[in-house]
Design a protein around this motif. Sequence first.
Motif, PDB file in Angstrom:
ATOM      1  N   ALA B  18       0.822  -1.208   0.000  1.00 24.69           N
ATOM      2  CA  ALA B  18       0.000   0.000   0.000  1.00 24.69           C
ATOM      3  C   ALA B  18       0.857   1.259   0.000  1.00 24.69           C
ATOM      4  O   ALA B  18       0.689   2.124   0.844  1.00 24.69           O
ATOM      5  CB  ALA B  18      -0.941   0.003   1.202  1.00 24.69           C
ATOM      6  N   ASN B  46      -5.641   9.295   0.092  1.00 27.77           N
ATOM      7  CA  ASN B  46      -5.479   7.904   0.517  1.00 27.77           C
ATOM      8  C   ASN B  46      -4.547   7.120  -0.412  1.00 27.77           C
ATOM      9  O   ASN B  46      -4.431   5.899  -0.288  1.00 27.77           O
ATOM     10  CB  ASN B  46      -6.844   7.212   0.573  1.00 27.77           C
ATOM     11  CG  ASN B  46      -7.761   7.836   1.609  1.00 27.77           C
ATOM     12  OD1 ASN B  46      -7.361   8.060   2.753  1.00 27.77           O
ATOM     13  ND2 ASN B  46      -8.984   8.150   1.211  1.00 27.77           N
ATOM     14  N   TRP B  84      -6.755  -1.782  -5.615  1.00 29.15           N
ATOM     15  CA  TRP B  84      -6.575  -1.753  -4.169  1.00 29.15           C
ATOM     16  C   TRP B  84      -7.952  -1.911  -3.561  1.00 29.15           C
ATOM     17  O   TRP B  84      -8.849  -1.121  -3.854  1.00 29.15           O
ATOM     18  CB  TRP B  84      -5.940  -0.433  -3.723  1.00 29.15           C
ATOM     19  CG  TRP B  84      -5.835  -0.318  -2.217  1.00 29.15           C
ATOM     20  CD1 TRP B  84      -6.641   0.402  -1.375  1.00 29.15           C
ATOM     21  CD2 TRP B  84      -4.894  -0.983  -1.375  1.00 29.15           C
ATOM     22  NE1 TRP B  84      -6.266   0.234  -0.078  1.00 29.15           N
ATOM     23  CE2 TRP B  84      -5.188  -0.607  -0.042  1.00 29.15           C
ATOM     24  CE3 TRP B  84      -3.834  -1.858  -1.615  1.00 29.15           C
ATOM     25  CZ2 TRP B  84      -4.453  -1.074   1.045  1.00 29.15           C
ATOM     26  CZ3 TRP B  84      -3.105  -2.327  -0.520  1.00 29.15           C
ATOM     27  CH2 TRP B  84      -3.411  -1.937   0.782  1.00 29.15           C
ATOM     28  N   ARG B  86     -10.404  -1.309  -0.886  1.00 30.60           N
ATOM     29  CA  ARG B  86     -10.546  -0.418   0.272  1.00 30.60           C
ATOM     30  C   ARG B  86     -11.140  -1.148   1.466  1.00 30.60           C
ATOM     31  O   ARG B  86     -10.820  -0.846   2.613  1.00 30.60           O
ATOM     32  CB  ARG B  86     -11.393   0.789  -0.107  1.00 30.60           C
ATOM     33  CG  ARG B  86     -10.735   1.660  -1.178  1.00 30.60           C
ATOM     34  CD  ARG B  86     -11.617   2.824  -1.582  1.00 30.60           C
ATOM     35  NE  ARG B  86     -12.876   2.343  -2.129  1.00 30.60           N
ATOM     36  CZ  ARG B  86     -13.922   3.123  -2.407  1.00 30.60           C
ATOM     37  NH1 ARG B  86     -13.840   4.423  -2.188  1.00 30.60           N
ATOM     38  NH2 ARG B  86     -15.023   2.615  -2.917  1.00 30.60           N
ATOM     39  N   LYS B  89      -8.335  -3.748   2.401  1.00 31.79           N
ATOM     40  CA  LYS B  89      -7.044  -3.079   2.557  1.00 31.79           C
ATOM     41  C   LYS B  89      -5.899  -3.940   2.031  1.00 31.79           C
ATOM     42  O   LYS B  89      -4.897  -4.183   2.711  1.00 31.79           O
ATOM     43  CB  LYS B  89      -6.797  -2.679   4.017  1.00 31.79           C
ATOM     44  CG  LYS B  89      -7.898  -1.750   4.572  1.00 31.79           C
ATOM     45  CD  LYS B  89      -7.530  -1.194   5.907  1.00 31.79           C
ATOM     46  CE  LYS B  89      -8.718  -0.483   6.574  1.00 31.79           C
ATOM     47  NZ  LYS B  89      -9.447   0.445   5.687  1.00 31.79           N
ATOM     48  N   LYS B  90      -6.062  -4.383   0.796  1.00 25.86           N
ATOM     49  CA  LYS B  90      -4.994  -5.183   0.182  1.00 25.86           C
ATOM     50  C   LYS B  90      -5.055  -5.074  -1.327  1.00 25.86           C
ATOM     51  O   LYS B  90      -6.096  -4.755  -1.907  1.00 25.86           O
ATOM     52  CB  LYS B  90      -5.096  -6.645   0.612  1.00 25.86           C
ATOM     53  CG  LYS B  90      -6.429  -7.320   0.295  1.00 25.86           C
ATOM     54  CD  LYS B  90      -6.416  -8.811   0.619  1.00 25.86           C
ATOM     55  CE  LYS B  90      -5.642  -9.606  -0.414  1.00 25.86           C
ATOM     56  NZ  LYS B  90      -6.167 -10.991  -0.586  1.00 25.86           N
TER      57      LYS B  90
END
Lengths: 171, 171
Positions: B18, B46, B84, B86, B89-90
Amino acid sequence: MIGVFGVIPGDDAPSEGAPMTSTFAPRGDHDAVETGTDFAPLFDANGLIVAIATDAGSGEVLMVAYMNAEALARTIETGQAWFWSRSRKKLWRKGEESGNTLTVTELRVDCDQDALLLKVRLAGDGVACHRGYRSCFYRSVPLGRVAGSGNELVFDRAMPHRPPATAGSAD
Amino acid sequence: MIGVFGVIPGDDAPSEGAPMTSTFAPRGDHDAVETGTDFAPLFDANGLIVAIATDAGSGEVLMVAYMNAEALARTIETGQAWFWSRSRKKLWRKGEESGNTLTVTELRVDCDQDALLLKVRLAGDGVACHRGYRSCFYRSVPLGRVAGSGNELVFDRAMPHRPPATAGSAD
């Protein structure tokens, strides 16, 4: 008629036309949002939802912009595309200056209701992008090479384009 | 080969996969970004950029997702769509579980380089949405009425749809 919208208390810069909450349906659980018929759009931390405009005839993606609750309400109620301009921080009826208005023939929402799809008829000279191109996506990124600062964009020379002299006109 | 990416110092939760910065070209001024050939994608606070996937044949909008710099680099380098996630989170190669991979035939960027358009060929059973529909945009919002909690979504009954028993499979 435009609906009534509230503003989140404590928002550091609430301005007329930039409400952060809406009168749309409250968000239910995951399954309800994805399989139900309640329209419960999810606005992000800035009160915005992404909206993709495609040509109602050809399906071509013309532009990507953002709506706040009021822009979305105005779009639903008038059938004209309204957005929230992040750079100018104001409600914006697409084409109000350029004449390239977008008449919405269909409005769709995605599974988790955090993205909108507008099928539109483009008025004026058929140019959606302020740079004079029919679509904002007038450049491609070559594939199959190492990603990085050496990636050179390639212009779509076949895309309809207004003469450069007026290409920078604001909208 | 995947490029090298940095992480902004002080990022409160940098995790492998990330990264918040990239090796893409630095952002020039407004005109340079919009009229030049340097690929200088703008990632949000982000570290993400919105990406729209359309069917390379029909042009139908299939889904909207987000890429960080590494997902974008992998997409450019492999021609397979990486995003990605959300929620998880990967990094996520679309279809890695469902088989509904997206082979990218063309990648485009918009005028101000804060949105991507992927033209893709959809593998597997031709379903892009985890809810079993061909496209995530399987519901429409009626127009020309007062916006608010009374807006009822309408399902697109004509859209190809996998049997409900497997519609909830994760991807």
